[in-house]
Motif scaffolding. Sequence first.
Motif, PDB file in Angstrom:
ATOM      1  N   GLY A  32       1.462 -44.156  23.804  1.00 16.56           N
ATOM      2  CA  GLY A  32       0.605 -43.235  23.058  1.00 16.56           C
ATOM      3  C   GLY A  32       0.850 -41.797  23.460  1.00 16.56           C
ATOM      4  N   TYR A  33       0.903 -41.568  24.776  1.00 22.24           N
ATOM      5  CA  TYR A  33       1.166 -40.215  25.272  1.00 22.24           C
ATOM      6  C   TYR A  33       2.538 -39.725  24.819  1.00 22.24           C
ATOM      7  CZ  TYR A  33      -2.790 -39.049  28.254  1.00 22.24           C
ATOM      8  OH  TYR A  33      -4.007 -38.681  28.707  1.00 22.24           O
ATOM      9  N   PHE A  34       3.486 -40.623  24.890  1.00 24.19           N
ATOM     10  CA  PHE A  34       4.847 -40.250  24.504  1.00 24.19           C
ATOM     11  C   PHE A  34       4.871 -39.782  23.050  1.00 24.19           C
ATOM     12  CE2 PHE A  34       9.208 -40.741  23.249  1.00 24.19           C
ATOM     13  CZ  PHE A  34       9.916 -40.361  24.377  1.00 24.19           C
ATOM     14  N   LEU A  35       4.200 -40.564  22.217  1.00 26.04           N
ATOM     15  CA  LEU A  35       4.152 -40.239  20.789  1.00 26.04           C
ATOM     16  C   LEU A  35       3.470 -38.897  20.577  1.00 26.04           C
ATOM     17  CD1 LEU A  35       5.227 -42.129  18.608  1.00 26.04           C
ATOM     18  CD2 LEU A  35       2.855 -42.659  18.024  1.00 26.04           C
ATOM     19  N   PRO A  40       5.608 -34.621  17.728  1.00 25.80           N
ATOM     20  CA  PRO A  40       5.689 -33.470  16.818  1.00 25.80           C
ATOM     21  C   PRO A  40       7.077 -32.828  16.790  1.00 25.80           C
ATOM     22  CG  PRO A  40       3.700 -33.353  18.143  1.00 25.80           C
ATOM     23  CD  PRO A  40       4.504 -34.491  18.690  1.00 25.80           C
ATOM     24  N   ASN A  41       7.651 -32.612  17.971  1.00 23.79           N
ATOM     25  CA  ASN A  41       8.960 -31.968  18.044  1.00 23.79           C
ATOM     26  C   ASN A  41      10.024 -32.821  17.350  1.00 23.79           C
ATOM     27  OD1 ASN A  41      10.382 -29.640  19.072  1.00 23.79           O
ATOM     28  ND2 ASN A  41      11.417 -31.030  20.484  1.00 23.79           N
ATOM     29  N   VAL A  42      10.009 -34.109  17.649  1.00 27.06           N
ATOM     30  CA  VAL A  42      11.022 -34.991  17.065  1.00 27.06           C
ATOM     31  C   VAL A  42      10.822 -35.104  15.555  1.00 27.06           C
ATOM     32  CG1 VAL A  42      11.900 -37.356  17.038  1.00 27.06           C
ATOM     33  CG2 VAL A  42      11.349 -36.257  19.213  1.00 27.06           C
ATOM     34  N   ALA A  43       9.546 -35.193  15.131  1.00 29.22           N
ATOM     35  CA  ALA A  43       9.286 -35.278  13.690  1.00 29.22           C
ATOM     36  C   ALA A  43       9.808 -34.033  12.978  1.00 29.22           C
ATOM     37  CB  ALA A  43       7.786 -35.438  13.454  1.00 29.22           C
ATOM     38  N   LEU A  44       9.567 -32.871  13.560  1.00 27.09           N
ATOM     39  CA  LEU A  44      10.051 -31.631  12.944  1.00 27.09           C
ATOM     40  C   LEU A  44      11.577 -31.617  12.871  1.00 27.09           C
ATOM     41  CD1 LEU A  44       7.592 -29.054  14.553  1.00 27.09           C
ATOM     42  CD2 LEU A  44       7.889 -29.438  12.106  1.00 27.09           C
ATOM     43  N   LEU A  45      12.211 -32.124  13.923  1.00 30.32           N
ATOM     44  CA  LEU A  45      13.680 -32.186  13.903  1.00 30.32           C
ATOM     45  C   LEU A  45      14.162 -33.119  12.801  1.00 30.32           C
ATOM     46  CD1 LEU A  45      14.711 -32.315  17.683  1.00 30.32           C
ATOM     47  CD2 LEU A  45      14.994 -30.421  16.105  1.00 30.32           C
ATOM     48  N   LEU A  46      13.469 -34.255  12.671  1.00 26.35           N
ATOM     49  CA  LEU A  46      13.887 -35.207  11.637  1.00 26.35           C
ATOM     50  C   LEU A  46      13.708 -34.607  10.243  1.00 26.35           C
ATOM     51  CD1 LEU A  46      12.470 -38.577  13.061  1.00 26.35           C
ATOM     52  CD2 LEU A  46      14.850 -37.775  13.051  1.00 26.35           C
ATOM     53  N   ILE A  47      12.585 -33.907  10.047  1.00 20.77           N
ATOM     54  CA  ILE A  47      12.292 -33.374   8.713  1.00 20.77           C
ATOM     55  C   ILE A  47      13.176 -32.166   8.382  1.00 20.77           C
ATOM     56  CG2 ILE A  47      10.532 -32.295   7.260  1.00 20.77           C
ATOM     57  CD1 ILE A  47       8.449 -33.877   8.916  1.00 20.77           C
TER      58      ILE A  47
ATOM     59  N   VAL B 120       7.885 -22.957  22.259  1.00 22.88           N
ATOM     60  CA  VAL B 120       7.880 -23.260  23.691  1.00 22.88           C
ATOM     61  C   VAL B 120       6.935 -24.425  23.973  1.00 22.88           C
ATOM     62  CG1 VAL B 120       7.244 -22.370  25.958  1.00 22.88           C
ATOM     63  CG2 VAL B 120       8.544 -20.945  24.377  1.00 22.88           C
ATOM     64  N   PHE B 121       5.764 -24.413  23.334  1.00 26.06           N
ATOM     65  CA  PHE B 121       4.781 -25.485  23.530  1.00 26.06           C
ATOM     66  C   PHE B 121       5.364 -26.847  23.145  1.00 26.06           C
ATOM     67  CE2 PHE B 121       1.429 -28.165  21.724  1.00 26.06           C
ATOM     68  CZ  PHE B 121       0.549 -28.243  22.792  1.00 26.06           C
ATOM     69  N   LEU B 122       5.937 -26.910  21.950  1.00 30.65           N
ATOM     70  CA  LEU B 122       6.497 -28.182  21.480  1.00 30.65           C
ATOM     71  C   LEU B 122       7.633 -28.655  22.382  1.00 30.65           C
ATOM     72  CD1 LEU B 122       6.583 -27.531  17.639  1.00 30.65           C
ATOM     73  CD2 LEU B 122       5.235 -29.286  18.803  1.00 30.65           C
ATOM     74  N   ALA B 123       8.474 -27.711  22.788  1.00 33.74           N
ATOM     75  CA  ALA B 123       9.615 -28.081  23.632  1.00 33.74           C
ATOM     76  C   ALA B 123       9.141 -28.583  24.989  1.00 33.74           C
ATOM     77  CB  ALA B 123      10.546 -26.886  23.794  1.00 33.74           C
ATOM     78  N   LEU B 124       8.116 -27.920  25.550  1.00 28.15           N
ATOM     79  CA  LEU B 124       7.576 -28.351  26.851  1.00 28.15           C
ATOM     80  C   LEU B 124       7.042 -29.767  26.757  1.00 28.15           C
ATOM     81  CD1 LEU B 124       5.634 -25.237  28.206  1.00 28.15           C
ATOM     82  CD2 LEU B 124       7.472 -26.466  29.372  1.00 28.15           C
TER      83      LEU B 124
END
Lengths: 315, 310
Positions: A32-35, A40-47, B120-124
Motif C-alpha cells: 500500500g505504501y509503495f503504491l 503517482p510518479n510512475v503513473a505520470l511517466l506511463l501517461i 521534487v516531492f514526487l521524485a523523493l
Amino acid sequence: MSSLTISTPAPASSTAAQRRRARRRKGLRNAGYFLLLAGPNVALLLIFVYRPLLLSFYYSMLQWNVGSSVARFVGLENYQRWFTDPQTPQIMGTTAIFAVATVGGALVLGLALALLLNRKLFGRGIARTVAFAPYVLSGIAVGMLWLYIFDPRYGLLSTLLGWLGLASPQWYTTAPWALLMIIIVYLWKHVGYVALIYLAGLQAIPQDLRDAASLDGATAWRTFRSIVLPLLGPVTFFLLITTMLSSLQSFDLIKAMTDGGPLGSTTTLMYQIYLEGFQTGRAGYASASATILFIILLVITGVQLKYMERKVHYS
Amino acid sequence: MTTALERPAPDQTATETPAPPADVREPRARGERRRRPGAVVLDASLYVTLLVAILVMSVPLIWMFLASFKDNSELVSLPLQWLPRSWDLDNFVQVAASIPIGRMFANSVGLTLVGAGLKVFLALCCAYAVVFISIPLRNAVFIVVLFALLIPGQITIIPNYTLIADLGWLNTYQGILVPGLASAFGTFLFRQHFLSLPISVLEAAELDGAGHWRRLWRFVVPMSMPTVAAVGLISLVNEWNDYLWPMLVTDNTDTMTLPVGLTLLQDVDGIQNWGVLMAATVAVTLPMLLFFLILQRRLVAGLTAGAVTG
C-alpha cells in the motif's frame, strides 16, 4: 520517541499461523505504501512518456492533422515519403552539420576553457562564473539577444567585423550564415557547462601522475596528450553523448532566431517535427520524423550504455 | 556540499613551465621554480586569453542590459554607442503596454515554484519507495523510471498535445504543468543518494514505530538535503526556461509564461524594435541570472553530479 512499542518481531508465544498472518499484513501494508509513494510518479511517466511513445508509432502510420478527428490509416507511407522527400537530405544534412559543429566545438572550446580555468590565474573565479551563466538562461531570450547582436546594420558584431575591415554577412537571410549564427550562439550558451564538467574531471586527476611525468622530462604537450587526455576519457565520453543528445533536441534557439529558415536551411530533424506537426499540420508525417529521431537517439544512447559499462571500473 | 570543483586547484607548475630538458631534473626536484622568458610570455598570453574569454561571455549580456535602456535613435546610430543617454524605463513601459508582462511574470513564477516543488516531492516519494520498501517487483518499477530517461521529449509532444486538448486543458495551468511533473531524472539521482544512506538509522526508526511516511520526511530527507537542493535548483531553472510545451499549450496571455510572451513580442511588428525586445529579454533573464549568482555553487554541484564519477 520514548515509546518502545516493537511491532516486529511477533511475540514468541504466537503460533506459526499467526506469524504468517502478521507477515502478510505487513506485506500488504508495504505494498500500500509503495503504491502511494511510487504510484503517482510512475503513473505520470506511463501517461505522459510511455503512452506517447507508443501512440507516436501509431500516429506515424496515419494521415492526420493535429486537432482534427479525421484520420486515415496509411501504413508505412509516411516513412516512405520521408525517405523520398527532396527535403529530407537537406534536413539530415543540417542536423548532422549542426550536431557535429556544436558537439565538436563545445568539446574543444570547453576543454580549452577548462585547462585555462584550472590554472592559478587571477580572475579565473570570475571567468568561471561568467562562462557558466549563459547555460542557465532561457534559450528564447538568448536567441533574441543574439539576433540583435547579429543585426547586419546596427548589431554589435557588424561593428566588430568593421574594425577588422570585414563587411557583415546577411546573417538572417542567407543560408550558410544563418546556420553558422545558430551554431555560434549554441556554443556561447553551452561551452561553460562543458568547461565546468571538464574542470571537475581535471581536478580529479591525481597530481602525482603529472609530477612523475614532469620528473621524467615530459613536455607540457606530452603530459597533456599522454596523461591528461586519456584520464579525461570517461568525462569526454559522457559529454560527447549528453551534448549530442541536447544538440539533436535543441529547439529554442532555432525558434527564436530563424524559425527554420531561410529556405529551410536551419530546419533540423527536431525542428521539422514541430513545423510539420503544428504549422503544416501533417501530424502523421511529423510522428514518423519523431520516430526516426527516437531511433537515432536510441542508437546513440545504446552505444553510450555499452561504452559506459566498460568504463565503470575505470577508477 | 563540496564537489571536486571547490577543492583548491592542484599545483599546476608541472604543465605551466615549458618542461626542462632531461638534464635539469635536479633543481625541479628541489622545488625550485625556474622562470624563463618563455614562461613570462606564456603567462601573459594566458591572461590575454582569459580576458578575451571573459569578454566574449559577458559582453553580450552587458550589451543586452544597456540596450534595454536605449531609445530607438540610439539603437540605430552608427557608430554604436555603448551607454544609453538616459537610464529611463521607456522600453520597459512599452513592453508592459504591448503584453501583460506582470501577469506573465506571475504565471512563470507560480508555475516554476509549483512545478519544481511537485517534481521534487514526487521524485523523493518514488525514490524512497524503490529503495526502502521491499516488495516484489520494485526493481521492475525502477527500470520503468530509468527507461523513461531514454525517451526524448520530442516524441511525446504530439500525443501529449492531443491528450491535453481532449481534456480541455489548453490554456490552463494544469495543461502546462501536469505533463512535465513526473521526474525520471530526479528519481534516479535520489535513488543513487538513498542507497548510500546508513540503513541502521532507518532500522532504528522502524523499531521505534516510525512508519514509512515519517521515516521519509524525518530521517531520509534531512539526511539528503544537498541532493534535494541540487535537484530542486535544477528543476527551478528548467521550469523557468521551459518553452516548447508552454508555447504549444497556450495562446492566451492569461496563462502564458514569460518566455512564450517574449516571442509574442517578437511577432508584434515586422520591424524589430530592439529596445523593447531587449527590455523583455532582461525581464526573462534577470531573475535566473540573479538566482544563479546567489546559488552558483549548489547549482554547479547539481549539474556536475554524476558526470565525473561515472
